[in-house]
Write a protein that holds these residues in place. Structure first.
Motif, PDB file in Angstrom:
ATOM      1  N   LEU A  35     -24.391 -24.823 -13.992  1.00  0.00           N
ATOM      2  CA  LEU A  35     -24.076 -23.643 -14.786  1.00  0.00           C
ATOM      3  C   LEU A  35     -24.183 -22.348 -13.978  1.00  0.00           C
ATOM      4  CD1 LEU A  35     -25.778 -24.532 -18.185  1.00  0.00           C
ATOM      5  CD2 LEU A  35     -23.405 -24.863 -17.487  1.00  0.00           C
ATOM      6  N   ALA A  36     -25.009 -22.344 -12.939  1.00  0.00           N
ATOM      7  CA  ALA A  36     -25.179 -21.120 -12.147  1.00  0.00           C
ATOM      8  C   ALA A  36     -25.684 -21.448 -10.747  1.00  0.00           C
ATOM      9  CB  ALA A  36     -26.146 -20.165 -12.841  1.00  0.00           C
ATOM     10  N   SER A  37     -25.442 -20.512  -9.832  1.00  0.00           N
ATOM     11  CA  SER A  37     -25.957 -20.593  -8.471  1.00  0.00           C
ATOM     12  C   SER A  37     -26.283 -19.173  -8.031  1.00  0.00           C
ATOM     13  CB  SER A  37     -24.921 -21.238  -7.537  1.00  0.00           C
ATOM     14  OG  SER A  37     -25.445 -21.396  -6.227  1.00  0.00           O
ATOM     15  N   SER A  38     -26.738 -19.032  -6.802  1.00  0.00           N
ATOM     16  CA  SER A  38     -26.936 -17.696  -6.226  1.00  0.00           C
ATOM     17  C   SER A  38     -26.646 -17.791  -4.740  1.00  0.00           C
ATOM     18  CB  SER A  38     -28.352 -17.170  -6.484  1.00  0.00           C
ATOM     19  OG  SER A  38     -29.311 -17.882  -5.734  1.00  0.00           O
ATOM     20  N   VAL A  39     -26.472 -16.632  -4.120  1.00  0.00           N
ATOM     21  CA  VAL A  39     -26.151 -16.620  -2.692  1.00  0.00           C
ATOM     22  C   VAL A  39     -27.345 -16.091  -1.905  1.00  0.00           C
ATOM     23  CG1 VAL A  39     -24.980 -14.380  -2.881  1.00  0.00           C
ATOM     24  CG2 VAL A  39     -24.527 -15.841  -0.925  1.00  0.00           C
ATOM     25  N   ASN A  40     -27.656 -16.780  -0.828  1.00  0.00           N
ATOM     26  CA  ASN A  40     -28.748 -16.416   0.071  1.00  0.00           C
ATOM     27  C   ASN A  40     -28.192 -16.161   1.462  1.00  0.00           C
ATOM     28  OD1 ASN A  40     -31.270 -16.992  -1.620  1.00  0.00           O
ATOM     29  ND2 ASN A  40     -30.130 -18.903  -1.843  1.00  0.00           N
ATOM     30  N   PRO A  41     -28.911 -15.393   2.290  1.00  0.00           N
ATOM     31  CA  PRO A  41     -28.428 -15.154   3.657  1.00  0.00           C
ATOM     32  C   PRO A  41     -28.104 -16.438   4.427  1.00  0.00           C
ATOM     33  CG  PRO A  41     -30.192 -13.628   3.151  1.00  0.00           C
ATOM     34  CD  PRO A  41     -30.106 -14.575   1.980  1.00  0.00           C
ATOM     35  N   ILE A  42     -28.878 -17.510   4.198  1.00  0.00           N
ATOM     36  CA  ILE A  42     -28.598 -18.755   4.910  1.00  0.00           C
ATOM     37  C   ILE A  42     -27.231 -19.311   4.524  1.00  0.00           C
ATOM     38  CG2 ILE A  42     -29.754 -20.236   3.210  1.00  0.00           C
ATOM     39  CD1 ILE A  42     -29.665 -20.719   7.048  1.00  0.00           C
ATOM     40  N   ASP A  43     -26.785 -19.077   3.285  1.00  0.00           N
ATOM     41  CA  ASP A  43     -25.466 -19.545   2.858  1.00  0.00           C
ATOM     42  C   ASP A  43     -24.363 -18.851   3.648  1.00  0.00           C
ATOM     43  OD1 ASP A  43     -26.512 -21.224   0.759  1.00  0.00           O
ATOM     44  OD2 ASP A  43     -26.785 -19.438  -0.465  1.00  0.00           O
ATOM     45  N   GLN A 122     -30.687 -16.453 -14.266  1.00  0.00           N
ATOM     46  CA  GLN A 122     -31.942 -16.020 -13.635  1.00  0.00           C
ATOM     47  C   GLN A 122     -32.586 -17.169 -12.867  1.00  0.00           C
ATOM     48  OE1 GLN A 122     -33.640 -14.590 -17.399  1.00  0.00           O
ATOM     49  NE2 GLN A 122     -33.940 -12.590 -16.438  1.00  0.00           N
ATOM     50  N   ALA A 123     -32.589 -18.358 -13.472  1.00  0.00           N
ATOM     51  CA  ALA A 123     -33.229 -19.512 -12.836  1.00  0.00           C
ATOM     52  C   ALA A 123     -32.567 -19.859 -11.506  1.00  0.00           C
ATOM     53  CB  ALA A 123     -33.185 -20.716 -13.778  1.00  0.00           C
ATOM     54  N   ALA A 124     -31.239 -19.702 -11.433  1.00  0.00           N
ATOM     55  CA  ALA A 124     -30.520 -20.031 -10.207  1.00  0.00           C
ATOM     56  C   ALA A 124     -30.834 -19.060  -9.078  1.00  0.00           C
ATOM     57  CB  ALA A 124     -29.020 -20.046 -10.474  1.00  0.00           C
ATOM     58  N   CYS A 125     -31.429 -17.933  -9.413  1.00  0.00           N
ATOM     59  CA  CYS A 125     -31.782 -16.939  -8.391  1.00  0.00           C
ATOM     60  C   CYS A 125     -33.175 -17.170  -7.805  1.00  0.00           C
ATOM     61  CB  CYS A 125     -31.708 -15.531  -8.991  1.00  0.00           C
ATOM     62  SG  CYS A 125     -30.021 -14.992  -9.348  1.00  0.00           S
ATOM     63  N   LEU A 126     -33.906 -18.149  -8.315  1.00  0.00           N
ATOM     64  CA  LEU A 126     -35.299 -18.322  -7.926  1.00  0.00           C
ATOM     65  C   LEU A 126     -35.585 -19.319  -6.802  1.00  0.00           C
ATOM     66  CD1 LEU A 126     -37.227 -18.248 -11.332  1.00  0.00           C
ATOM     67  CD2 LEU A 126     -37.581 -16.712  -9.395  1.00  0.00           C
ATOM     68  N   PRO A 127     -34.929 -20.483  -6.747  1.00  0.00           N
ATOM     69  CA  PRO A 127     -35.477 -21.564  -5.911  1.00  0.00           C
ATOM     70  C   PRO A 127     -35.723 -21.237  -4.444  1.00  0.00           C
ATOM     71  CG  PRO A 127     -33.877 -22.443  -7.446  1.00  0.00           C
ATOM     72  CD  PRO A 127     -33.791 -20.952  -7.555  1.00  0.00           C
ATOM     73  N   LEU A 128     -34.695 -20.895  -3.689  1.00  0.00           N
ATOM     74  CA  LEU A 128     -34.894 -20.703  -2.253  1.00  0.00           C
ATOM     75  C   LEU A 128     -35.886 -19.590  -1.961  1.00  0.00           C
ATOM     76  CD1 LEU A 128     -32.365 -20.850   0.638  1.00  0.00           C
ATOM     77  CD2 LEU A 128     -33.856 -18.870   0.445  1.00  0.00           C
ATOM     78  N   VAL A 129     -35.742 -18.460  -2.640  1.00  0.00           N
ATOM     79  CA  VAL A 129     -36.626 -17.327  -2.337  1.00  0.00           C
ATOM     80  C   VAL A 129     -38.059 -17.589  -2.787  1.00  0.00           C
ATOM     81  CG1 VAL A 129     -34.810 -15.596  -2.236  1.00  0.00           C
ATOM     82  CG2 VAL A 129     -35.879 -16.097  -4.445  1.00  0.00           C
ATOM     83  N   HIS A 313     -20.316 -13.287  -1.016  1.00  0.00           N
ATOM     84  CA  HIS A 313     -20.796 -13.264   0.363  1.00  0.00           C
ATOM     85  C   HIS A 313     -20.566 -11.885   0.989  1.00  0.00           C
ATOM     86  CE1 HIS A 313     -21.378 -17.725   1.549  1.00  0.00           C
ATOM     87  NE2 HIS A 313     -21.479 -17.603   0.228  1.00  0.00           N
ATOM     88  N   GLU A 314     -19.402 -11.319   0.729  1.00  0.00           N
ATOM     89  CA  GLU A 314     -19.109  -9.984   1.252  1.00  0.00           C
ATOM     90  C   GLU A 314     -20.120  -8.961   0.726  1.00  0.00           C
ATOM     91  OE1 GLU A 314     -15.119  -9.106   0.098  1.00  0.00           O
ATOM     92  OE2 GLU A 314     -14.255 -10.708   1.316  1.00  0.00           O
ATOM     93  N   TYR A 315     -20.439  -9.066  -0.549  1.00  0.00           N
ATOM     94  CA  TYR A 315     -21.369  -8.121  -1.162  1.00  0.00           C
ATOM     95  C   TYR A 315     -22.763  -8.257  -0.560  1.00  0.00           C
ATOM     96  CZ  TYR A 315     -23.874  -5.543  -4.826  1.00  0.00           C
ATOM     97  OH  TYR A 315     -24.668  -4.652  -5.505  1.00  0.00           O
ATOM     98  N   LEU A 316     -23.221  -9.501  -0.363  1.00  0.00           N
ATOM     99  CA  LEU A 316     -24.527  -9.704   0.261  1.00  0.00           C
ATOM    100  C   LEU A 316     -24.550  -9.100   1.661  1.00  0.00           C
ATOM    101  CD1 LEU A 316     -27.354 -11.018   0.096  1.00  0.00           C
ATOM    102  CD2 LEU A 316     -26.366 -13.040   1.163  1.00  0.00           C
ATOM    103  N   GLU A 317     -23.470  -9.274   2.388  1.00  0.00           N
ATOM    104  CA  GLU A 317     -23.428  -8.813   3.771  1.00  0.00           C
ATOM    105  C   GLU A 317     -23.340  -7.292   3.897  1.00  0.00           C
ATOM    106  OE1 GLU A 317     -20.190 -11.400   4.902  1.00  0.00           O
ATOM    107  OE2 GLU A 317     -21.538 -12.751   5.973  1.00  0.00           O
TER     108      GLU A 317
END
Length: 332
Positions: A35-43, A122-129, A313-317
């Protein structure tokens, strides 16, 4: 199923939407309706081809962070059942399928039940960090109540979680930010003292807040030249924690102060299957802290659909995001 794949590594334009075969269940795994994901620098680094040792074979579905509903349960799985809401950082790396798809095959050792008091987004924004911050603060840093800690990058993905976990532990939290808006956010997250690094030098804030002695623990979530700043801000016999240490530094300041440096790279425990259970255990604890109202993800106001993975990805960068960037599966 629909998925966003990359056929080659490169800039953010490499994503494309395809129809591909849904993954098949196997023992010890579940299939998640994503249902959701998030983007991290490693991605973004994996997409760019900068981390070949951790990159999946092409064509690949990227992204590790996932939140969704268990669709199918593999043989031997007793911890989850069909219909359970789960979250985790469960793929998108070497040997695994990613989250940017309608369904994801996930090792149950990398998952936990989603906290009941937050959304899938919100939950998808938590795991890696959260796993990264937990490992740095408590596994590597042995952070304890009443210790002074300086957290660089207090409104970043790992930084905003680190502030809250350090406060949950009872530490005295100092953090650096670059704007008044970020200062207010850091205070709302529980930081005791917020430092604008653009207006105060390291020497000035070390003198102001520690009498020139330095901080017992410094958590550098920024990397690059900021690691040198962290050595400078640390107390004699202090500890520096890092999550971005792919850089070259003069270690003389470390030697002069007898510092300890600990680096956290959470992907290693996904790539090493014997260590995966440690991530699930951490996420279970994170879920408990979230449900107790002591931890909440900071989600940037801009969200993206899976089809807009390249734009995310562009926005994160750009470095303009505050907190985490979420992606919502609008195919479901």
């Amino acid at each position: 199923m629909k998925a966003m794949i990359v056929d080659s590594y490169g800039n953010s334009s490499v994503f494309r939407e395809v129809e591909m075969e849904k993954p098949s269940i196997k023992p010890g795994y579940v299939i998640i309706k994503v249902l959701a994901s998030s983007v991290n620098p490693i991605d973004t680094k994996i997409r760019a081809g900068a981390v070949p040792a951790a990159s999946p074979e092409l064509p690949a579905v990227l992204h590790g962070d996932v939140a969704g509903i268990v669709e199918e349960v593999g043989e031997g799985v007793e911890s989850f059942k069909v219909g359970d809401e789960v979250f985790g950082c469960a793929g998108g790396f070497k040997g695994t399928g990613g989250a940017l798809a309608e369904f994801m095959l996930a090792d149950v050792r990398l998952l936990a039940r989603k906290p009941k008091n937050i959304t899938m987004q919100q939950a998808a924004c938590l795991p890696l960090v959260s796993i990264t911050a937990w490992d740095a603060l408590f596994v590597k840093g042995n952070l304890a109540a009443n210790q002074n800690i300086l957290i660089h990058g207090g409104t970043g993905g790992v930084g905003h979680i680190a502030i809250q976990l350090a406060k949950w532990k009872g530490a005295n939290v100092y953090t650096t930010v670059s704007t008044e808006e970020k200062a207010n956010i850091a205070k709302s997250l529980g930081a005791d003292t917020v430092i604008d690094y653009k207006t105060e030098t390291v020497e000035e804030y070390v003198e102001k807040y520690t009498g020139g002695n330095g901080f017992q623990t410094v958590f550098d979530t920024v990397g690059g030249k900021n690691l040198d700043t962290s050595f400078q801000a640390a107390a004699t016999h202090g500890t520096v924690l890092a999550i971005a240490a792919r850089s070259t530094h003069d270690l003389s300041p470390m030697h002069a102060k007898g510092l300890s440096l600990h680096v956290t790279f959470m992907l290693l425990k996904i790539l090493d299957e014997t260590k995966r259970v440690e991530h699930g255990v951490i996420l279970q604890k994170i879920a408990e802290i979230v449900e107790a109202g002591k931890l909440k993800p900071l989600v940037d106001e801009k969200d993206f659909s899976f089809e807009e993975a390249g734009r995310s990805h562009e926005y994160l960068e750009t470095g303009k995001a505050i907190g985490k960037i979420s992606l919502i599966n609008k195919w479901q």
